[in-house]
Motif scaffolding. Structure first.
Motif, PDB file in Angstrom:
ATOM      1  N   PRO A  99      70.670  15.518  61.164  1.00  9.07           N
ATOM      2  CA  PRO A  99      71.553  16.515  60.564  1.00  9.07           C
ATOM      3  C   PRO A  99      70.851  17.217  59.398  1.00  9.07           C
ATOM      4  O   PRO A  99      70.182  16.568  58.588  1.00  9.07           O
ATOM      5  N   VAL A 100      71.002  18.540  59.315  1.00  5.84           N
ATOM      6  CA  VAL A 100      70.356  19.325  58.262  1.00  5.84           C
ATOM      7  C   VAL A 100      71.428  20.077  57.484  1.00  5.84           C
ATOM      8  O   VAL A 100      72.281  20.752  58.062  1.00  5.84           O
ATOM      9  N   ASN A 101      71.362  19.963  56.174  1.00  5.26           N
ATOM     10  CA  ASN A 101      72.324  20.581  55.261  1.00  5.26           C
ATOM     11  C   ASN A 101      72.235  22.103  55.348  1.00  5.26           C
ATOM     12  O   ASN A 101      71.157  22.683  55.170  1.00  5.26           O
ATOM     13  N   THR A 102      73.364  22.763  55.609  1.00  7.19           N
ATOM     14  CA  THR A 102      73.356  24.221  55.724  1.00  7.19           C
ATOM     15  C   THR A 102      73.145  24.908  54.381  1.00  7.19           C
ATOM     16  O   THR A 102      72.903  26.119  54.344  1.00  7.19           O
ATOM     17  N   GLY A 103      73.234  24.162  53.289  1.00  5.98           N
ATOM     18  CA  GLY A 103      72.999  24.744  51.978  1.00  5.98           C
ATOM     19  C   GLY A 103      71.545  24.747  51.561  1.00  5.98           C
ATOM     20  O   GLY A 103      71.207  25.309  50.507  1.00  5.98           O
ATOM     21  N   LEU A 104      70.677  24.155  52.355  1.00 14.39           N
ATOM     22  CA  LEU A 104      69.264  24.091  51.991  1.00 14.39           C
ATOM     23  C   LEU A 104      68.600  25.449  52.112  1.00 14.39           C
ATOM     24  O   LEU A 104      68.912  26.237  53.007  1.00 14.39           O
ATOM     25  N   GLU A 126      75.123  33.035  62.546  1.00 14.03           N
ATOM     26  CA  GLU A 126      75.877  33.503  61.391  1.00 14.03           C
ATOM     27  C   GLU A 126      76.538  32.348  60.657  1.00 14.03           C
ATOM     28  O   GLU A 126      77.272  31.565  61.253  1.00 14.03           O
ATOM     29  N   HIS A 127      76.249  32.287  59.354  1.00 14.76           N
ATOM     30  CA  HIS A 127      76.930  31.305  58.497  1.00 14.76           C
ATOM     31  C   HIS A 127      76.906  31.814  57.074  1.00 14.76           C
ATOM     32  O   HIS A 127      75.862  31.891  56.431  1.00 14.76           O
ATOM     33  N   ARG A 128      78.082  32.233  56.590  1.00 14.96           N
ATOM     34  CA  ARG A 128      78.232  32.674  55.197  1.00 14.96           C
ATOM     35  C   ARG A 128      77.200  33.744  54.837  1.00 14.96           C
ATOM     36  O   ARG A 128      76.448  33.603  53.875  1.00 14.96           O
ATOM     37  N   SER A 129      77.123  34.788  55.624  1.00 16.06           N
ATOM     38  CA  SER A 129      76.210  35.921  55.426  1.00 16.06           C
ATOM     39  C   SER A 129      74.743  35.528  55.509  1.00 16.06           C
ATOM     40  O   SER A 129      73.863  36.254  55.045  1.00 16.06           O
ATOM     41  N   ARG A 130      74.476  34.396  56.123  1.00 14.65           N
ATOM     42  CA  ARG A 130      73.095  33.949  56.305  1.00 14.65           C
ATOM     43  C   ARG A 130      72.813  33.775  57.789  1.00 14.65           C
ATOM     44  O   ARG A 130      73.669  33.306  58.535  1.00 14.65           O
ATOM     45  N   ASP A 131      71.631  34.154  58.212  1.00 13.27           N
ATOM     46  CA  ASP A 131      71.221  34.004  59.603  1.00 13.27           C
ATOM     47  C   ASP A 131      70.389  32.729  59.725  1.00 13.27           C
ATOM     48  O   ASP A 131      69.167  32.746  59.552  1.00 13.27           O
ATOM     49  N   LEU A 132      71.060  31.619  60.007  1.00 12.84           N
ATOM     50  CA  LEU A 132      70.346  30.344  60.126  1.00 12.84           C
ATOM     51  C   LEU A 132      69.391  30.358  61.303  1.00 12.84           C
ATOM     52  O   LEU A 132      68.325  29.720  61.255  1.00 12.84           O
ATOM     53  N   LEU A 137      63.956  29.916  63.473  1.00 11.77           N
ATOM     54  CA  LEU A 137      62.826  30.450  64.248  1.00 11.77           C
ATOM     55  C   LEU A 137      61.587  30.599  63.379  1.00 11.77           C
ATOM     56  O   LEU A 137      60.466  30.316  63.826  1.00 11.77           O
ATOM     57  N   GLU A 138      61.783  31.037  62.136  1.00 13.35           N
ATOM     58  CA  GLU A 138      60.648  31.151  61.223  1.00 13.35           C
ATOM     59  C   GLU A 138      60.065  29.778  60.913  1.00 13.35           C
ATOM     60  O   GLU A 138      58.837  29.598  60.883  1.00 13.35           O
ATOM     61  N   ILE A 139      60.929  28.804  60.694  1.00 13.62           N
ATOM     62  CA  ILE A 139      60.461  27.433  60.460  1.00 13.62           C
ATOM     63  C   ILE A 139      59.692  26.920  61.664  1.00 13.62           C
ATOM     64  O   ILE A 139      58.624  26.316  61.523  1.00 13.62           O
ATOM     65  N   ASP A 153      76.342  30.114  68.831  1.00  9.38           N
ATOM     66  CA  ASP A 153      77.366  31.137  68.652  1.00  9.38           C
ATOM     67  C   ASP A 153      77.074  32.448  69.361  1.00  9.38           C
ATOM     68  O   ASP A 153      77.976  33.098  69.880  1.00  9.38           O
ATOM     69  N   GLN A 154      75.816  32.875  69.403  1.00 12.12           N
ATOM     70  CA  GLN A 154      75.486  34.142  70.051  1.00 12.12           C
ATOM     71  C   GLN A 154      74.014  34.146  70.433  1.00 12.12           C
ATOM     72  O   GLN A 154      73.209  33.443  69.819  1.00 12.12           O
ATOM     73  N   PRO A 155      73.635  34.945  71.452  1.00 14.44           N
ATOM     74  CA  PRO A 155      72.224  35.007  71.858  1.00 14.44           C
ATOM     75  C   PRO A 155      71.357  35.605  70.754  1.00 14.44           C
ATOM     76  O   PRO A 155      71.771  36.526  70.046  1.00 14.44           O
TER      77      PRO A 155
END
Length: 549
Positions: A99-104, A126-132, A137-139, A153-155
């Motif tokens: 599990p990874v904290n979405t606030g990180l 989409e999560h709180r105006s952030r594109d996780l 993908l960058e990570i 949630d979406q492609p």
């Protein structure tokens, strides 16, 4: 359960009817509770049969993607039905869930995903105006092996859609899933480390029988309902929430993030019977105007680590409550009272160890086991305790030792009845609204700013959050420190809850002869007058709280 602090062998655990693994636990609940609602996510209601079937299909899809037993699968998203399905699916595929904290921040998440060796990341766009998903993908591009990314949630270009993963598998593929061994690792949960970098506490399925003792103490059953606004990436919500409630056939109502008004409305609408929270969530609910009209008549127990004054407020409005103790390394709850315990036990202690968990108090200097009633360092042993930190043998050896007793770092006492009372922490870690903060990690972030020579961070009391970070920074010679810019720098590296709420810029930091910062002197100076520290503010070696100079 230990009845004192002598380290006596815990009494044996009887084989539970829930199964020996998380997979068999879900299978048993699907067979027993069938069409009862397991999960509520907005307008969607998922039965126990559907939860099992959907996790089976997803597990087969994960196998099609190449996930094999022992592989790590990271889950990086807010509470939603797919979180639970992905968790049970990965476990059924024999994988280890991370599990990874979405606030990180991205760098923080990259460390945990990379250090765990995750081959797959399941996330959302989409999560709180952030594109996780973009961050994931960058990570993935930065890590060896380039982990695959799945979005639920979406492609997203470059990622695999959750729907495509499900469609990869045929019903026949579910028959090819591996047999799960209770001794296999199942979860890696990251916690703060004394080096400033998080450590991944590894748990096998063996924690289940001990954790299930909480079912008896809290009298949990299929008529229970919990509104789960605590995030599933936390040990408390994941194991004491999702897993424990699934075991008894309860209804789990998911919220993507905590909101006081919405949580009260859902608790009333869904007839919540059990409340899981941290002090911050309870305080926000109690202080919200909607608390006066909220129908909480179905609540029969509230669980959290309380202060007594907060517990009394909760009892007056929500109903009965019990204190508890647990940590990432103990698969959530470790000590718990019973519903029959009087308030002086249920609220002034954290109860007794769950069945199968050994507990003892040792002398901080000598390591000698102390008699009941003595104050010292708390140590724990049993299947509830982590088997070690992922790929960190030195930290594992320091925490567990050759004797298998886990060093919690807590100073406490255990009375003749086995009840635990806390005195404090032997280390510097502190909790901000339920989130553990390692001061070394925050100090490292502050010291990475070009103008900072050295930094010290401590947790100071806060009425709503319990504690918040307070920092003292020593600028490099000739540097005029801009605290606002410094905090912006820290915010770019750290999750919001880790960023200090106040910074004092000082001319000198108190140190020992060996150069270690004396943090107790920083705390003492926060309430001292200028005369107490040897002159006016300009002469004081320790700046007043929040003052930049």
């Amino acid at each position: 359960m230990s009845t004192g602090s002598t380290g006596a062998r815990p009494r044996p655990v009887l084989a539970p009817a829930y199964g020996a693994t998380i997979t068999s636990l879900l299978d048993a609940s699907a067979a027993r509770f069938c069409d009862r609602v397991a999960l509520v996510d907005g307008n969607e209601r998922i039965t126990y049969t559907e939860l099992r079937d959907r996790s089976l299909r997803a597990a087969a899809g994960l196998r099609r993607l190449g996930v094999r037993p022992g592989d790590r699968v990271a889950v990086w998203m807010p509470n939603r039905a797919e979180w639970a399905i992905a968790f049970f699916a990965a476990v059924r595929a024999g994988a280890v869930v991370v599990p990874v904290n979405t606030g990180l921040r991205t760098a923080e998440a990259e460390y945990q995903i990379g250090q765990s060796g995750a081959s797959l990341v399941i996330t959302v766009a989409e999560h709180r105006s952030r594109d996780l998903a973009a961050d994931a993908l960058e990570i993935a591009r930065q890590l060896p092996g380039t982990p695959s990314v799945v979005t639920v949630d979406q492609p997203v270009d470059g990622a695999i859609a959750w729907s495509a993963l499900i469609e990869m598998a045929s019903p026949e593929d579910t028959a090819d899933l591996p047999t799960i061994d209770p001794d296999n690792p199942v979860i890696v949960l990251y916690t703060s480390g004394t080096t400033g970098l998080p450590k991944g506490a590894v748990h096998t399925h063996r924690f289940l029988p001990t954790l299930l003792d909480a079912v008896v103490r809290l009298r949990l059953g299929p008529d229970d309902v919990v509104v789960l606004y605590l995030p599933l990436f936390h040990v408390y919500a994941l194991l004491a929430g999702l897993v424990l409630m699934t075991a008894v056939g309860a209804r789990i109502v998911l919220m993507p993030r905590f909101d006081a008004a919405e949580s009260l409305a859902l608790m009333a609408a869904e007839h919540a019977t059990v409340v899981y929270g941290v002090p911050t969530t309870y305080i926000d609910q109690l202080d919200h105007p909607g608390i006066a009209s909220a129908d909480l008549s179905h609540v029969r127990v509230c669980v959290t680590p309380f202060s007594r004054d907060l517990a009394d407020r909760i009892r007056a409005r929500f109903g009965p409550c019990v204190n508890c103790f647990g940590m990432t390394e103990t698969a959530s709850m470790a000590f718990l009272p019973t519903l029959d315990d009087p308030p002086d036990v249920a609220l002034d202690t954290v109860g007794t160890p769950l069945t199968g968990l050994g507990a003892r108090i040792v002398d901080e200097a000598t390591g000698e086991v102390l008699p009941a009633g003595s104050t010292g360092l708390l140590q724990l042993r049993g299947p509830l305790v982590t088997i070690g930190y992922h790929d960190k043998p030195e930290e594992t050896a320091r925490a567990l030792g050759a004797d298998g007793w886990f060093r919690t770092g807590d100073i406490a006492s255990i009375d003749d009845a086995g009840r635990l009372r806390f005195v404090g922490r032997s280390g510097d870690h502190f909790k901000v609204g339920g989130e553990i903060v390692d001061p070394v990690e925050v100090e490292t972030a502050l010291q990475s700013y070009p103008g900072v020579a050295r930094a010290a961070v401590v947790g100071v009391p806060d009425e709503r959050l319990g504690r918040v970070g307070h920092a003292w920074v020593l600028p490099r010679p000739g540097v005029e420190m801009d605290v606002a810019i410094l905090l912006q720098h820290a915010s770019s590296l750290l999750a919001r809850y880790k960023v200090p709420r106040a910074v004092a810029v000082v001319d000198e930091l108190p140190t020992t002869p060996s150069g270690k910062i004396q943090k107790f002197r920083l705390l003492e100076a926060m309430t001292a007058t200028p005369a107490d520290v040897g002159g006016g503010p300009d002469q004081s070696p320790i700046g007043p709280p929040g003052k930049a100079r």
